[in-house]
Design a protein around this motif. Structure first.
Motif, mmCIF file in Angstrom:
data_model
loop_
_atom_site.group_PDB
_atom_site.id
_atom_site.type_symbol
_atom_site.label_atom_id
_atom_site.label_comp_id
_atom_site.label_asym_id
_atom_site.label_seq_id
_atom_site.Cartn_x
_atom_site.Cartn_y
_atom_site.Cartn_z
ATOM 1 N N UNK A 296 0.833 -1.210 0.000
ATOM 2 C CA UNK A 296 0.000 0.000 0.000
ATOM 3 C C UNK A 296 0.859 1.249 0.000
ATOM 4 N N UNK A 297 0.233 2.390 -0.214
ATOM 5 C CA UNK A 297 0.934 3.663 -0.024
ATOM 6 C C UNK A 297 0.180 4.469 1.015
ATOM 7 N N UNK A 298 0.915 5.176 1.837
ATOM 8 C CA UNK A 298 0.349 6.089 2.825
ATOM 9 C C UNK A 298 1.494 6.894 3.408
ATOM 10 N N UNK A 299 1.177 7.837 4.271
ATOM 11 C CA UNK A 299 2.226 8.580 4.957
ATOM 12 C C UNK A 299 3.018 7.687 5.906
ATOM 13 N N UNK A 300 2.454 6.517 6.204
ATOM 14 C CA UNK A 300 3.129 5.585 7.111
ATOM 15 C C UNK A 300 3.897 4.500 6.351
ATOM 16 N N UNK A 301 3.802 4.549 4.991
ATOM 17 C CA UNK A 301 4.496 3.554 4.162
ATOM 18 C C UNK A 301 4.553 4.092 2.737
ATOM 19 N N UNK A 302 5.719 4.577 2.346
ATOM 20 C CA UNK A 302 5.877 5.028 0.971
ATOM 21 C C UNK A 302 7.299 4.763 0.497
ATOM 22 N N UNK A 303 7.464 4.750 -0.843
ATOM 23 C CA UNK A 303 8.758 4.458 -1.462
ATOM 24 C C UNK A 303 9.041 5.526 -2.514
ATOM 25 N N UNK A 304 10.258 6.038 -2.517
ATOM 26 C CA UNK A 304 10.694 6.977 -3.542
ATOM 27 C C UNK A 304 11.344 6.261 -4.708
ATOM 28 N N UNK A 305 11.382 6.924 -5.871
ATOM 29 C CA UNK A 305 12.065 6.361 -7.046
ATOM 30 C C UNK A 305 12.428 7.494 -7.993
ATOM 31 N N UNK A 306 13.398 7.212 -8.837
ATOM 32 C CA UNK A 306 13.885 8.245 -9.749
ATOM 33 C C UNK A 306 14.368 7.606 -11.037
ATOM 34 N N UNK A 307 14.555 8.439 -12.045
ATOM 35 C CA UNK A 307 15.238 8.019 -13.267
ATOM 36 C C UNK A 307 16.287 9.067 -13.594
ATOM 37 N N UNK A 308 17.407 8.596 -14.121
ATOM 38 C CA UNK A 308 18.509 9.488 -14.460
ATOM 39 C C UNK A 308 19.281 8.875 -15.615
ATOM 40 N N UNK A 309 19.920 9.737 -16.414
ATOM 41 C CA UNK A 309 20.730 9.277 -17.532
ATOM 42 C C UNK A 309 22.153 9.794 -17.415
#
Length: 313
Positions: A296-309
């Motif tokens: 799930x997503x919430x303020x109590x469980x979240x994941x960041x991600x990015x893309x870069x070259x």
């Protein structure tokens, strides 16, 4: 995948069109598509090469199943991996690595690759844009920076020799892809130094973005070491760490790329494409799918991600 890519084309995260010319290395998410799809998309639409070296994470559940090896790379011995458009061939480069790299630098473990998702998550996007891709899957374990650099030096030599023998041009024919998700924040990760409210989310994503911006500009061994100090708990004594799921593949992938570029008489320059997180993105409104979410997503469980070259200059 066809429908999903079509949806992503119409619902891009920005109007930015990033260069494909001289693109040699990229960082990609490996999180659920319905969270991170728009971040994936920025990378894969501009990858043109047919041979892809993929540096992947060794997640905790996998480490537990294989007795937590450290200080090594993990290779497999499968001839093909599964993809949505058919089987994906494993490159002959993998056997070159096995035969040329010091045996103390790697092990072969099919179980590890069968359990790990950080590499296989990237294959549908790669294969959508190029049905003929070949991959070299490499899982990276925890190790000190100096050892990682030693492996990267030798690995870059193997890759360059292979490219020369096969007449492959780095970037155009041969590409390096690094699998990474950024901070894993919340109670489930025992990682919430700023709290569990909106201000905590703002503070933690600010730190993620600050680190991600270090990928901009010229990439050197010293700069990669600085990034490792930001991400690795064993390199510097400080109280708060972002829990990046890709902190080892990023460092090994960039070190290998930098040493390879030097052998080509070139430098590598990075550009952050985009950053987001599961709480910000929420679930994408793409409906033509049976894809779901693994968490799930919430303020109590979240994941960041990015893309870069990263570009050869």
């Amino acid at each position: 995948m066809d429908s999903f890519i079509s949806w992503l084309e119409k619902n891009q995260i920005s109007d930015n069109s990033f260069e494909s010319e001289n693109l040699f290395v990229a960082i990609s998410p490996h999180d659920d598509y319905l969270y991170a799809g728009r971040i994936y998309y920025q990378v894969y639409k501009i990858i043109k090469a047919k041979e892809i070296i993929i540096f992947g994470v060794t997640h905790g559940t996998v480490r537990k199943a294989i007795n937590d090896p450290q200080n090594i790379l993990i290779l497999d011995e499968f001839d093909f991996w599964k993809g949505p458009y058919g089987n994906v061939k494993v490159s002959d480069l993998r056997n070159e690595i096995k035969s040329k790299l010091d045996t103390g630098f790697y092990e072969v473990n099919n179980l590890a690759h069968s359990l790990e998702h950080s590499i296989e998550a990237l294959i549908p996007f790669l294969q959508h844009y190029n049905r003929e891709i070949k991959i070299t899957p490499v899982m990276v374990t925890r190790m000190p920076f100096d050892r990682m650099d030693s492996i990267a030096v030798k690995l870059s030599e193997v890759i360059l020799n292979y490219a020369n023998e096969k007449n492959l041009k780095p970037g155009k024919d041969l590409f390096i892809l690094i699998s990474n998700d950024a901070n894993h924040y919340g109670e489930d990760f025992n990682n919430y130094p700023y709290g569990l409210d909106e201000s905590a989310h703002k503070a933690a994503t600010y730190e993620d973005k600050r680190i991600a911006h270090k990928f901009n500009g010229e990439i050197s061994t010293e700069k990669i070491s600085d990034i490792s100090n930001e991400l690795w708990t064993e390199t510097e004594a400080k109280e708060i760490y972002p829990l990046w799921c890709g902190r080892y593949p990023i460092v090994l992938g960039l070190l290998t790329s930098t040493h390879l570029a030097k052998k080509l008489g070139k430098d590598i320059s990075g550009k952050l494409f985009c950053y987001s997180d599961t709480f910000t993105e929420k679930v994408l409104s793409f409906k033509e799918t049976k894809m779901g979410m693994t968490a799930p997503f919430s303020l109590r469980h979240w994941v960041g991600f990015l893309s870069a070259g990263f570009y050869l200059r």
